[in-house]
Structures are given as structure tokens and as C-alpha cells.
Design a protein around this motif. Structure first.
Motif, PDB file in Angstrom:
ATOM      1  N   VAL A 199       0.849  -1.141   0.072  1.00  0.00           N
ATOM      2  CA  VAL A 199       0.165  -0.009  -0.053  1.00  0.00           C
ATOM      3  C   VAL A 199       0.944   1.241  -0.037  1.00  0.00           C
ATOM      4  O   VAL A 199       0.536   2.280  -0.739  1.00  0.00           O
ATOM      5  CB  VAL A 199      -1.024  -0.095   1.159  1.00  0.00           C
ATOM      6  CG1 VAL A 199      -1.692   1.535   1.443  1.00  0.00           C
ATOM      7  CG2 VAL A 199      -2.228  -1.066   0.875  1.00  0.00           C
ATOM      8  N   LEU A 200       1.908   1.230   0.831  1.00  0.00           N
ATOM      9  CA  LEU A 200       2.912   2.536   0.760  1.00  0.00           C
ATOM     10  C   LEU A 200       3.634   2.567  -0.460  1.00  0.00           C
ATOM     11  O   LEU A 200       3.631   3.799  -0.880  1.00  0.00           O
ATOM     12  CB  LEU A 200       4.008   2.244   1.907  1.00  0.00           C
ATOM     13  CG  LEU A 200       3.262   2.420   3.175  1.00  0.00           C
ATOM     14  CD1 LEU A 200       4.281   2.140   4.451  1.00  0.00           C
ATOM     15  CD2 LEU A 200       2.652   3.733   3.624  1.00  0.00           C
ATOM     16  N   ARG A 201       4.080   1.395  -1.078  1.00  0.00           N
ATOM     17  CA  ARG A 201       4.765   1.738  -2.383  1.00  0.00           C
ATOM     18  C   ARG A 201       3.750   2.232  -3.243  1.00  0.00           C
ATOM     19  O   ARG A 201       4.302   3.118  -4.214  1.00  0.00           O
ATOM     20  CB  ARG A 201       5.310   0.469  -2.547  1.00  0.00           C
ATOM     21  CG  ARG A 201       6.117   0.375  -3.878  1.00  0.00           C
ATOM     22  CD  ARG A 201       6.613  -0.925  -4.300  1.00  0.00           C
ATOM     23  NE  ARG A 201       7.508  -1.735  -3.201  1.00  0.00           N
ATOM     24  CZ  ARG A 201       6.975  -2.582  -2.643  1.00  0.00           C
ATOM     25  NH1 ARG A 201       5.821  -3.364  -3.029  1.00  0.00           N
ATOM     26  NH2 ARG A 201       7.879  -3.168  -1.682  1.00  0.00           N
ATOM     27  N   ALA A 202       2.486   1.633  -3.282  1.00  0.00           N
ATOM     28  CA  ALA A 202       1.635   1.971  -4.325  1.00  0.00           C
ATOM     29  C   ALA A 202       1.144   3.568  -4.161  1.00  0.00           C
ATOM     30  O   ALA A 202       1.037   4.305  -5.101  1.00  0.00           O
ATOM     31  CB  ALA A 202       0.519   1.224  -4.244  1.00  0.00           C
ATOM     32  N   ALA A 203       0.954   3.866  -2.831  1.00  0.00           N
ATOM     33  CA  ALA A 203       0.751   5.364  -2.558  1.00  0.00           C
ATOM     34  C   ALA A 203       1.610   6.207  -3.038  1.00  0.00           C
ATOM     35  O   ALA A 203       1.583   7.195  -3.695  1.00  0.00           O
ATOM     36  CB  ALA A 203       0.288   5.613  -1.071  1.00  0.00           C
ATOM     37  N   PRO A 215      -7.530   4.923   8.238  1.00  0.00           N
ATOM     38  CA  PRO A 215      -8.642   4.899   8.149  1.00  0.00           C
ATOM     39  C   PRO A 215      -9.278   6.348   7.597  1.00  0.00           C
ATOM     40  O   PRO A 215     -10.474   6.154   7.126  1.00  0.00           O
ATOM     41  CB  PRO A 215      -8.977   5.399   9.815  1.00  0.00           C
ATOM     42  CG  PRO A 215      -7.787   5.743  10.465  1.00  0.00           C
ATOM     43  CD  PRO A 215      -6.801   5.061   9.437  1.00  0.00           C
ATOM     44  N   SER A 216      -8.464   7.259   6.873  1.00  0.00           N
ATOM     45  CA  SER A 216      -8.996   7.989   6.078  1.00  0.00           C
ATOM     46  C   SER A 216      -7.681   8.606   5.024  1.00  0.00           C
ATOM     47  O   SER A 216      -6.582   7.992   5.289  1.00  0.00           O
ATOM     48  CB  SER A 216      -9.416   9.432   6.824  1.00  0.00           C
ATOM     49  OG  SER A 216      -7.985  10.050   7.413  1.00  0.00           O
ATOM     50  N   LYS A 217      -8.012   9.101   4.007  1.00  0.00           N
ATOM     51  CA  LYS A 217      -6.989   9.339   3.060  1.00  0.00           C
ATOM     52  C   LYS A 217      -6.090  10.586   3.706  1.00  0.00           C
ATOM     53  O   LYS A 217      -4.772  10.251   3.312  1.00  0.00           O
ATOM     54  CB  LYS A 217      -7.519  10.094   1.830  1.00  0.00           C
ATOM     55  CG  LYS A 217      -6.675  10.412   0.742  1.00  0.00           C
ATOM     56  CD  LYS A 217      -7.403  11.132  -0.345  1.00  0.00           C
ATOM     57  CE  LYS A 217      -6.424  11.744  -1.259  1.00  0.00           C
ATOM     58  NZ  LYS A 217      -6.834  12.428  -2.544  1.00  0.00           N
ATOM     59  N   ASP A 218      -6.513  11.320   4.464  1.00  0.00           N
ATOM     60  CA  ASP A 218      -5.620  12.192   5.136  1.00  0.00           C
ATOM     61  C   ASP A 218      -4.653  11.479   5.982  1.00  0.00           C
ATOM     62  O   ASP A 218      -3.317  12.008   5.834  1.00  0.00           O
ATOM     63  CB  ASP A 218      -6.378  13.146   6.022  1.00  0.00           C
ATOM     64  CG  ASP A 218      -7.151  14.227   5.605  1.00  0.00           C
ATOM     65  OD1 ASP A 218      -7.040  14.228   4.386  1.00  0.00           O
ATOM     66  OD2 ASP A 218      -8.103  14.697   6.181  1.00  0.00           O
ATOM     67  N   VAL A 219      -4.980  10.559   6.572  1.00  0.00           N
ATOM     68  CA  VAL A 219      -3.931   9.699   7.401  1.00  0.00           C
ATOM     69  C   VAL A 219      -2.911   9.098   6.420  1.00  0.00           C
ATOM     70  O   VAL A 219      -1.643   9.200   6.732  1.00  0.00           O
ATOM     71  CB  VAL A 219      -4.576   8.565   8.236  1.00  0.00           C
ATOM     72  CG1 VAL A 219      -3.453   7.826   8.978  1.00  0.00           C
ATOM     73  CG2 VAL A 219      -5.516   9.129   9.175  1.00  0.00           C
ATOM     74  N   LEU A 220      -3.236   8.724   5.279  1.00  0.00           N
ATOM     75  CA  LEU A 220      -2.057   7.993   4.440  1.00  0.00           C
ATOM     76  C   LEU A 220      -1.330   8.834   3.743  1.00  0.00           C
ATOM     77  O   LEU A 220      -0.045   9.040   3.643  1.00  0.00           O
ATOM     78  CB  LEU A 220      -2.834   7.331   3.213  1.00  0.00           C
ATOM     79  CG  LEU A 220      -2.005   6.464   2.029  1.00  0.00           C
ATOM     80  CD1 LEU A 220      -0.968   5.884   2.687  1.00  0.00           C
ATOM     81  CD2 LEU A 220      -2.962   5.832   1.106  1.00  0.00           C
ATOM     82  N   GLY A 278     -11.735  20.969   1.276  1.00  0.00           N
ATOM     83  CA  GLY A 278     -11.496  19.810   2.180  1.00  0.00           C
ATOM     84  C   GLY A 278     -10.212  18.963   2.321  1.00  0.00           C
ATOM     85  O   GLY A 278      -9.840  18.077   3.006  1.00  0.00           O
ATOM     86  N   PHE A 279      -9.301  19.134   1.420  1.00  0.00           N
ATOM     87  CA  PHE A 279      -8.014  18.687   1.251  1.00  0.00           C
ATOM     88  C   PHE A 279      -7.033  19.214   2.224  1.00  0.00           C
ATOM     89  O   PHE A 279      -6.712  20.450   2.455  1.00  0.00           O
ATOM     90  CB  PHE A 279      -7.315  19.026  -0.449  1.00  0.00           C
ATOM     91  CG  PHE A 279      -6.018  18.251  -0.509  1.00  0.00           C
ATOM     92  CD1 PHE A 279      -4.799  18.994  -0.178  1.00  0.00           C
ATOM     93  CD2 PHE A 279      -5.921  16.907  -0.572  1.00  0.00           C
ATOM     94  CE1 PHE A 279      -3.571  18.700  -0.146  1.00  0.00           C
ATOM     95  CE2 PHE A 279      -4.629  16.322  -0.734  1.00  0.00           C
ATOM     96  CZ  PHE A 279      -3.411  17.012  -0.877  1.00  0.00           C
ATOM     97  N   ARG A 280      -6.478  18.078   3.147  1.00  0.00           N
ATOM     98  CA  ARG A 280      -5.486  18.468   4.277  1.00  0.00           C
ATOM     99  C   ARG A 280      -4.499  17.331   3.978  1.00  0.00           C
ATOM    100  O   ARG A 280      -4.866  16.372   4.362  1.00  0.00           O
ATOM    101  CB  ARG A 280      -6.182  18.470   5.201  1.00  0.00           C
ATOM    102  CG  ARG A 280      -7.635  19.559   5.671  1.00  0.00           C
ATOM    103  CD  ARG A 280      -8.185  19.205   6.592  1.00  0.00           C
ATOM    104  NE  ARG A 280      -7.592  19.474   7.963  1.00  0.00           N
ATOM    105  CZ  ARG A 280      -7.934  19.074   9.101  1.00  0.00           C
ATOM    106  NH1 ARG A 280      -8.897  18.363   9.279  1.00  0.00           N
ATOM    107  NH2 ARG A 280      -7.116  19.409   9.964  1.00  0.00           N
ATOM    108  N   VAL A 281      -3.180  17.883   3.916  1.00  0.00           N
ATOM    109  CA  VAL A 281      -2.150  16.887   4.067  1.00  0.00           C
ATOM    110  C   VAL A 281      -1.668  16.677   5.668  1.00  0.00           C
ATOM    111  O   VAL A 281      -1.357  15.683   6.112  1.00  0.00           O
ATOM    112  CB  VAL A 281      -0.962  17.648   3.446  1.00  0.00           C
ATOM    113  CG1 VAL A 281       0.196  16.967   3.754  1.00  0.00           C
ATOM    114  CG2 VAL A 281      -0.955  17.308   1.977  1.00  0.00           C
ATOM    115  N   SER A 282      -2.018  17.740   6.424  1.00  0.00           N
ATOM    116  CA  SER A 282      -1.398  17.780   7.675  1.00  0.00           C
ATOM    117  C   SER A 282      -2.304  17.635   8.726  1.00  0.00           C
ATOM    118  O   SER A 282      -1.979  18.043   9.976  1.00  0.00           O
ATOM    119  CB  SER A 282      -0.668  19.170   7.955  1.00  0.00           C
ATOM    120  OG  SER A 282      -1.345  20.291   7.633  1.00  0.00           O
ATOM    121  N   GLY A 283      -3.277  17.089   8.739  1.00  0.00           N
ATOM    122  CA  GLY A 283      -4.225  16.675   9.727  1.00  0.00           C
ATOM    123  C   GLY A 283      -4.697  17.957  10.581  1.00  0.00           C
ATOM    124  O   GLY A 283      -5.085  18.974   9.819  1.00  0.00           O
TER     125      GLY A 283
END
Length: 244
Positions: free
Chosen positions: A31-35, A67-72, A158-163
Motif C-alpha cells: 500500500v505504501l509503495r503504491a501510494a 482510516p482516512s485518506k488524510d492519514v495515508l 477539504g484537502f488536508r495533508v497535515s491533519g
């Protein structure tokens, strides 16, 4: 026989659970590689379904880990920030000449594809810090920010990289590793400026922008490497000072 069965059962329990742990770790790595690949190609706006498809797992598997895209996105961004910081430190430690150190950092970062995953807020913060420095004294570029948002997806509602500490709230500089990255790159830039080899108006934001733009995502790896090297050569020439 009963005792043997009990022992076998006791020893068999961990043996049966071990493959599950191995599979879970393998899935996480996939998953991390794909992301990294998907976000590198399409930007942080790419959907989780694309990540799952590239990892060859169900989207539910991705959400179980993140659990959310933000976390990834935050996980990928933090890893990239740490990698860039290590590359900057290595350049500082292994190159005595200021220009050689800055050039080495840029070449290493671009060759590794780091720019495609550079957290967008890092560019924004670098620009804000440079503008503040410009207002406090000469030697830096003033005026409007020259750093665009990186790739698509940035700036979407709604886009947030940094939680909880996203830009516009407490600031990305509060995020793990970002202040450290800006400080180390700032040392590279400051040394090269003081040596007279770097243009006086070049800022930390400019250097980060070079990393973000000099690593194009092209389908052919050889073509991509050649294009990145050529583009970086041109950009490095633009950063160097010229005799008056």
C-alpha cells in the motif's frame, strides 16, 4: 497422545498466526509503495481506489491500515520530508564547498523522485518564511510568492495533508520534521549565498521548487531520468550568480 496434541496445538497457534502478521506487513508495504507511485504520478488528489488498485488489494484493506485518506497522505508526506532532510544533511556533511553541497542535495533529491511527493505545504511555508525575511532585510526576494501549489489535488475543498495542523490553522511548520527540513535546507542556501556562488535573490522556497518541478513523471524510466537531469542542469545554471 493428548499431551502431544496439546503441545502441537500450543505451538501450532503462533505458527498459524505468523503468516497473518507477515501478510499484514506485506500488504502495508504494498500500500505504501503504491501510494508513493500513485501520488507521485497523479498528485495527492488521487483517490484511495487508485492506491488499492496499484497495490492489488481491496480498498477495504487500505482503509483498515489508514482510516482516512488524510492519514495515508500524512504518512507519505512525513516519510518524504524525512528523506529530504537526510539528503540535505548528507550533502552538508560530505561536501566542503557550499555550491557543491547545494548542487549535490538537488541532484540527489531529484534523482530519487523526492520532488513528486514533496508536501505542498512545505512549499507554502518556505515561501512565507522567505517573504518574512525579505521584509526584514535585503538579500532575499520580496513581493508575491513565486511558489505554485504542487500538482493537482492541492487546494481542493477539504484537502488536508497535515491533519489537525493544516495550513491556515497552526501551520505546517508544527508538523513532524518540517521545521527541521527547512532549517537544514536553509543552511545549504545560506552557505551558497555567502560564498557568492548562489544568486542573492534565491530563497529556500526556490530551492524546494526546483526539487518539486525537476522530477517529471514520465512513463519511460530512462526518458524520465534523462529529462530530469537535463532540466536540473538548466535550473542549476539559473540559480548560480553571474559576474556583475
Amino acid at each position: 497422545m493428548g499431551a502431544v496434541g496439546t503441545v502441537a496445538g500450543a505451538t501450532g497457534g503462533p505458527a498459524r498466526s505468523a503468516p497473518l502478521r507477515v501478510d499484514a506487513q506485506r500488504n502495508l508495504e504494498h500500500v505504501l509503495r503504491a501510494a508513493r507511485e500513485v501520488f507521485g504520478e497523479l498528485g495527492y488528489g488521487a483517490p484511495m481506489e487508485d492506491v488499492a488498485r496499484r497495490a492489488r488489494v481491496g480498498v477495504g484493506t487500505v482503509y483498515r491500515r489508514f482510516p482516512s485518506k488524510d492519514v495515508l497522505v500524512r504518512r507519505i508526506a512525513e516519510e518524504e520530508t524525512a528523506r529530504l532532510t537526510d539528503q540535505a544533511r548528507t550533502a552538508l556533511g560530505q561536501e566542503d564547498e557550499p555550491w557543491a553541497a547545494l548542487s549535490r542535495f538537488l541532484r540527489t533529491s531529484v534523482a530519487s523522485g523526492a520532488g513528486r511527493l514533496l508536501p505542498p505545504q512545505v512549499l507554502r511555508v518556505g515561501s512565507e518564511q522567505d517573504e518574512q525575511a525579505a521584509s526584514e532585510g535585503p538579500g532575499t526576494a520580496g513581493g508575491e510568492s513565486r511558489v505554485p501549489h504542487q500538482r493537482q489535488g492541492v487546494g481542493e475543498p477539504g484537502f488536508r495533508v497535515s491533519g489537525p495542523h493544516s495550513a491556515g490553522e497552526d501551520g505546517i511548520e508544527d508538523e513532524p520534521g518540517v521545521t527541521e527540513l527547512l532549517e537544514v535546507v536553509g543552511r545549504l542556501v545560506g552557505r551558497a549565498r555567502e560564498s557568492g556562488e548562489l544568486r542573492g535573490d534565491v530563497t529556500v522556497a526556490d530551492v524546494l521548487l526546483v526539487i518539486a518541478t525537476a522530477a517529471p513523471a514520465l512513463p519511460d524510466p530512462a526518458h524520465q531520468a534523462a529529462a530530469s537531469a537535463r532540466l536540473l542542469d538548466i535550473l542549476l545554471e539559473g540559480l548560480r550568480s553571474r559576474p556583475a
